[in-house]
Design a protein around this motif. Sequence first.
Motif, PDB file in Angstrom:
ATOM      1  N   SER A   1       0.812  -1.095  -0.188  1.00 26.04           N
ATOM      2  CA  SER A   1       0.065   0.077   0.120  1.00 26.04           C
ATOM      3  C   SER A   1       0.875   1.036   0.032  1.00 26.04           C
ATOM      4  CB  SER A   1      -0.875  -0.071   1.387  1.00 26.04           C
ATOM      5  OG  SER A   1      -1.896  -1.190   1.125  1.00 26.04           O
ATOM      6  N   THR A   2       0.425   2.161  -0.735  1.00 25.87           N
ATOM      7  CA  THR A   2       1.326   3.452  -0.898  1.00 25.87           C
ATOM      8  C   THR A   2       0.574   4.691  -0.510  1.00 25.87           C
ATOM      9  OG1 THR A   2       0.528   3.714  -3.199  1.00 25.87           O
ATOM     10  CG2 THR A   2       2.695   2.510  -2.773  1.00 25.87           C
ATOM     11  N   TYR A   3       1.554   5.668   0.067  1.00 27.00           N
ATOM     12  CA  TYR A   3       0.873   6.871   0.474  1.00 27.00           C
ATOM     13  C   TYR A   3       1.833   8.012   0.040  1.00 27.00           C
ATOM     14  CZ  TYR A   3      -1.393   3.542   3.554  1.00 27.00           C
ATOM     15  OH  TYR A   3      -2.001   2.406   3.943  1.00 27.00           O
ATOM     16  N   TYR A   4       1.121   9.173  -0.282  1.00 25.87           N
ATOM     17  CA  TYR A   4       2.083  10.204  -0.965  1.00 25.87           C
ATOM     18  C   TYR A   4       1.559  11.506  -0.244  1.00 25.87           C
ATOM     19  CZ  TYR A   4       3.189   7.004  -4.623  1.00 25.87           C
ATOM     20  OH  TYR A   4       3.828   6.011  -5.275  1.00 25.87           O
ATOM     21  N   VAL A   5       2.632  12.428   0.065  1.00 22.42           N
ATOM     22  CA  VAL A   5       1.955  13.853   0.177  1.00 22.42           C
ATOM     23  C   VAL A   5       1.224  14.369  -0.962  1.00 22.42           C
ATOM     24  CG1 VAL A   5       4.169  14.883  -0.663  1.00 22.42           C
ATOM     25  CG2 VAL A   5       2.923  16.066   1.121  1.00 22.42           C
ATOM     26  N   ASP A   6       0.127  14.897  -0.837  1.00 22.34           N
ATOM     27  CA  ASP A   6      -0.668  15.538  -1.756  1.00 22.34           C
ATOM     28  C   ASP A   6       0.026  16.305  -3.027  1.00 22.34           C
ATOM     29  OD1 ASP A   6      -3.679  15.892   0.067  1.00 22.34           O
ATOM     30  OD2 ASP A   6      -2.779  14.143  -0.789  1.00 22.34           O
ATOM     31  N   SER A   7       1.146  17.006  -2.545  1.00 20.09           N
ATOM     32  CA  SER A   7       1.494  17.761  -3.616  1.00 20.09           C
ATOM     33  C   SER A   7       2.579  17.286  -4.624  1.00 20.09           C
ATOM     34  CB  SER A   7       2.306  19.024  -2.802  1.00 20.09           C
ATOM     35  OG  SER A   7       3.458  18.478  -1.918  1.00 20.09           O
ATOM     36  N   LEU A   8       3.019  16.082  -4.100  1.00 20.79           N
ATOM     37  CA  LEU A   8       3.773  15.111  -5.035  1.00 20.79           C
ATOM     38  C   LEU A   8       3.108  14.015  -5.830  1.00 20.79           C
ATOM     39  CD1 LEU A   8       6.881  15.339  -2.773  1.00 20.79           C
ATOM     40  CD2 LEU A   8       6.426  16.482  -4.424  1.00 20.79           C
ATOM     41  N   LYS A   9       1.852  13.826  -5.330  1.00 24.36           N
ATOM     42  CA  LYS A   9       1.359  12.746  -6.103  1.00 24.36           C
ATOM     43  C   LYS A   9       1.131  13.022  -7.718  1.00 24.36           C
ATOM     44  CE  LYS A   9      -1.906  11.526  -3.340  1.00 24.36           C
ATOM     45  NZ  LYS A   9      -3.304  11.330  -2.811  1.00 24.36           N
ATOM     46  N   GLY A  10       1.559  11.880  -8.366  1.00 22.15           N
ATOM     47  CA  GLY A  10       1.492  11.939  -9.642  1.00 22.15           C
ATOM     48  C   GLY A  10       2.764  12.215 -10.477  1.00 22.15           C
ATOM     49  N   ARG A  11       3.907  12.879  -9.856  1.00 16.74           N
ATOM     50  CA  ARG A  11       5.093  13.053 -10.125  1.00 16.74           C
ATOM     51  C   ARG A  11       6.045  12.026  -9.555  1.00 16.74           C
ATOM     52  NH1 ARG A  11       8.019  17.469  -9.373  1.00 16.74           N
ATOM     53  NH2 ARG A  11       7.180  18.243  -7.619  1.00 16.74           N
ATOM     54  N   PHE A  12       5.745  11.721  -8.379  1.00 17.33           N
ATOM     55  CA  PHE A  12       6.842  10.927  -7.470  1.00 17.33           C
ATOM     56  C   PHE A  12       6.015   9.598  -7.502  1.00 17.33           C
ATOM     57  CE2 PHE A  12       9.578  14.007  -5.009  1.00 17.33           C
ATOM     58  CZ  PHE A  12       9.782  14.487  -6.283  1.00 17.33           C
ATOM     59  N   THR A  13       6.790   8.319  -7.528  1.00 19.52           N
ATOM     60  CA  THR A  13       6.116   6.844  -7.311  1.00 19.52           C
ATOM     61  C   THR A  13       7.342   6.302  -6.340  1.00 19.52           C
ATOM     62  OG1 THR A  13       5.163   6.854  -9.461  1.00 19.52           O
ATOM     63  CG2 THR A  13       5.478   4.711  -8.542  1.00 19.52           C
ATOM     64  N   ILE A  14       6.448   5.721  -5.305  1.00 18.45           N
ATOM     65  CA  ILE A  14       7.492   4.933  -4.428  1.00 18.45           C
ATOM     66  C   ILE A  14       7.028   3.410  -4.782  1.00 18.45           C
ATOM     67  CG2 ILE A  14       5.724   4.613  -2.475  1.00 18.45           C
ATOM     68  CD1 ILE A  14       8.021   4.862  -0.569  1.00 18.45           C
ATOM     69  N   SER A  15       8.301   2.473  -4.792  1.00 13.79           N
ATOM     70  CA  SER A  15       8.201   1.109  -4.959  1.00 13.79           C
ATOM     71  C   SER A  15       9.120   0.247  -4.119  1.00 13.79           C
ATOM     72  CB  SER A  15       8.232   0.595  -6.415  1.00 13.79           C
ATOM     73  OG  SER A  15       9.347   1.156  -7.073  1.00 13.79           O
ATOM     74  N   ARG A  16       8.919  -1.143  -4.279  1.00 18.54           N
ATOM     75  CA  ARG A  16       9.921  -1.832  -3.464  1.00 18.54           C
ATOM     76  C   ARG A  16      10.210  -3.164  -3.854  1.00 18.54           C
ATOM     77  NH1 ARG A  16       7.670  -2.398   2.500  1.00 18.54           N
ATOM     78  NH2 ARG A  16       9.732  -3.521   2.741  1.00 18.54           N
ATOM     79  N   ASP A  17      11.145  -3.563  -3.982  1.00 13.02           N
ATOM     80  CA  ASP A  17      11.606  -4.957  -4.433  1.00 13.02           C
ATOM     81  C   ASP A  17      12.142  -5.768  -3.295  1.00 13.02           C
ATOM     82  OD1 ASP A  17      12.884  -7.244  -5.358  1.00 13.02           O
ATOM     83  OD2 ASP A  17      13.558  -6.310  -7.301  1.00 13.02           O
ATOM     84  N   LYS A  18      11.132  -6.763  -2.611  1.00 11.92           N
ATOM     85  CA  LYS A  18      11.410  -7.458  -1.363  1.00 11.92           C
ATOM     86  C   LYS A  18      12.829  -8.308  -1.621  1.00 11.92           C
ATOM     87  CE  LYS A  18       7.331  -7.057   0.921  1.00 11.92           C
ATOM     88  NZ  LYS A  18       5.967  -7.726   1.823  1.00 11.92           N
TER      89      LYS A  18
END
Length: 123
Positions: free
Chosen positions: A56-73
Motif C-alpha cells: 500500500s502506498t501513501y504520498y504527500v498530496d503535492s507530489l502525487k502524480g510526479r513521484f512513485t514509491i516502490s519496493r523490491d523485496k
Amino acid sequence: QVQLVESGGGLVQTGGSLRLSCAASGRTFSSYAMGWFRQAPGKEREFVAAITGSASTYYVDSLKGRFTISRDKAKNTVYLQMNSLKTEDTAVYYCAASSRDWGLRPLYAYNYWGQGTQVTVSS
C-alpha cells in the motif's frame, strides 16, 4: 537492526527525472514499512511517500502524480521515481524504515534512517 543506504541522487535540470534507491540490510526488511522524506536547506524534514509491507502506498498530496514509491523485496530495496522535477524539489532525500504499517507520515513513526542523498534541480 536495519541499516539503510540511499543512492541515486545528483544534479538534474528542471523537468528531468531521477530514481532514488534505498538498500536495506537485515532479514526483516520485508516486514517493515518504508518511507521517503526530504529536507531542503533551512526547512524541516518532510514526508514524501511511504509503502507498507503489503505494498500500500501513501504520498504527500503535492507530489502525487510526479513521484512513485516502490519496493523490491527480493533485493531488499525501496525506490523513489521522481519525474518532472522542479527546483523546489532540491533537498536531501532520506529513506526510513518503520516497524508499523499505519500512521506513516510523521517522522516519529520510523525506527531507522539512512544518511540521505542530495538531489539538486537546476533551472
